[in-house]
Design an enzyme around this catalytic site. Structure first.
Site, short mmCIF file in Angstrom:
data_model
loop_
_atom_site.label_atom_id
_atom_site.label_comp_id
_atom_site.label_asym_id
_atom_site.label_seq_id
_atom_site.Cartn_x
_atom_site.Cartn_y
_atom_site.Cartn_z
N ASP A 16 -0.79 -25.05 4.93
CA ASP A 16 -1.62 -26.24 4.67
C ASP A 16 -0.85 -27.53 4.96
O ASP A 16 0.37 -27.58 4.80
CB ASP A 16 -2.05 -26.21 3.20
CG ASP A 16 -3.18 -27.20 2.91
OD1 ASP A 16 -3.83 -27.67 3.87
OD2 ASP A 16 -3.38 -27.52 1.73
N HIS A 33 -1.94 -29.63 14.12
CA HIS A 33 -2.08 -28.17 14.31
C HIS A 33 -1.10 -27.67 15.35
O HIS A 33 -0.56 -26.57 15.24
CB HIS A 33 -3.52 -27.82 14.71
CG HIS A 33 -4.52 -28.10 13.64
ND1 HIS A 33 -4.32 -27.70 12.32
CD2 HIS A 33 -5.73 -28.72 13.65
CE1 HIS A 33 -5.36 -28.08 11.59
NE2 HIS A 33 -6.22 -28.71 12.37
N LEU A 127 8.32 -6.17 12.56
CA LEU A 127 7.44 -7.00 11.72
C LEU A 127 5.98 -6.86 12.13
O LEU A 127 5.65 -6.93 13.32
CB LEU A 127 7.85 -8.48 11.90
CG LEU A 127 6.90 -9.51 11.24
CD1 LEU A 127 7.05 -9.50 9.72
CD2 LEU A 127 7.16 -10.91 11.79
C1 FPP Z 1 -4.44 -26.23 7.33
O1 FPP Z 1 -4.07 -27.59 7.44
C2 FPP Z 1 -4.27 -25.55 8.60
C3 FPP Z 1 -5.26 -24.95 9.30
C4 FPP Z 1 -6.66 -24.89 8.85
C5 FPP Z 1 -5.01 -24.35 10.63
C6 FPP Z 1 -3.72 -23.60 10.80
C7 FPP Z 1 -3.51 -23.39 12.23
C8 FPP Z 1 -2.34 -23.42 12.86
C9 FPP Z 1 -1.02 -23.58 12.21
C10 FPP Z 1 -2.38 -23.32 14.34
C11 FPP Z 1 -1.72 -22.16 14.93
C12 FPP Z 1 -2.38 -20.87 14.66
C13 FPP Z 1 -2.41 -19.85 15.54
C14 FPP Z 1 -2.83 -18.49 15.07
C15 FPP Z 1 -2.03 -20.00 16.96
P1 FPP Z 1 -5.16 -28.72 7.20
O2 FPP Z 1 -5.69 -29.14 8.52
O3 FPP Z 1 -6.18 -28.22 6.22
O4 FPP Z 1 -4.27 -29.86 6.59
P2 FPP Z 1 -4.78 -31.04 5.62
O5 FPP Z 1 -5.16 -30.36 4.32
O6 FPP Z 1 -3.58 -31.91 5.49
O7 FPP Z 1 -5.92 -31.70 6.32
#
Ligand code: FPP
Length: 242
Positions: A16, A33, A127
């Protein structure tokens, strides 16, 4: 110090804070991201080196469909980029990729990339890297219940045969899908104190470690610190230690 002889078998992570990381820098959410993907790549490597059997990451939840089309497609696009850039190394490091969730609902290119990753690494024995995609804990339980109800309706089991193990078996983490033990440790970054529909059944006795670090800033060193915190916990599973 990290006790190398007491490494958890399964660590699950809620990555997150990508959005906040980007906002703090006046950058579009996708930069967050993208940086999050880099962080994830390093954690996969460290998990593999530490001899962790399973690393599960929450990449896209059943609720994330509420986000803008640009952001959703951006995240799915990153899957294509990640597989194109990293699959070779993952395979060389004996990492086995699995998906938790119905990824058939993703755009075709992402589905193709995921299938390539699954196929290429299916016989690897290091893994197991589980990517939760279009995953929701309630939906996971709902699907298992449906499958089990079908077995009962077909007369293949009696309702009295339904025990906790059978329910576990039919979850995405169960023997019929990715075959992952329950996580001993769940790490959440960016300081939120909630589970957000992640691994609801599987987390019954998981230890939680929450860090204020935003996911793109989360390093392999901090990952090891989280495991050290876990190793200092007194796990009783409802019993007593003395
Ligand atoms: C949460 O942060 C994160 C996500 C919903 C997406 C996670 C995705 C990645 C790390 C990209 C890579 C993944 C793959 C499988 C290639 P948020 O956007 O909710 O953060 P915020 O709460 O600060 O808005």
């Amino acid at each position: 110090m990290l006790d190398k002889d007491r490494i958890p078998r399964h660590v699950a992570v809620i990555m997150d804070g990508n959005g906040r990381w980007a906002t703090k820098r006046n950058l579009p959410k996708m930069s967050g991201h993208n940086a999050g993907m880099q962080a994830m790549k390093e954690i996969v490597k460290r998990a593999s080196t530490l001899g962790i059997e399973h690393l599960t990451v929450y990449a896209f939840s059943t609720e994330n469909w509420k986000r803008s089309v640009e952001e959703i497609n951006g995240i799915f696009g990153l899957i294509v980029v990640y597989v194109a850039k990293e699959l070779k190394e993952l395979d060389e490091n004996n990492v086995k990729v699995k998906v938790l969730g119905d990824y058939s609902k993703l755009p075709e290119k992402s589905v193709e990339s995921l299938e390539k990753a699954l196929k290429t690494t299916e016989n690897n024995t290091g893994l197991q890297f589980n990517i939760a995609l279009n995953y929701g804990g309630r939906d996971d339980i709902r699907r298992a219940v449906t499958d089990i109800a079908k077995l009962a309706a077909a007369g293949r089991i009696s309702p009295d045969d339904i025990d906790e193990q059978l329910i576990s078996d039919y979850l995405w983490t169960g023997v019929h899908h990715a075959n992952v033990p329950d996580p001993e440790l769940i790490i959440r970054t960016s300081g939120e104190l909630r589970l957000s529909n992640y691994l609801l059944w599987q987390c019954a006795y998981s230890e939680f470690v929450i860090t204020n670090t935003l996911w793109p800033d989360f390093t392999p060193e901090e990952f090891e610190k989280c495991i050290e915190v876990f190793q200092g916990r007194d796990r009783r599973f409802g019993g007593r230690n003395k």
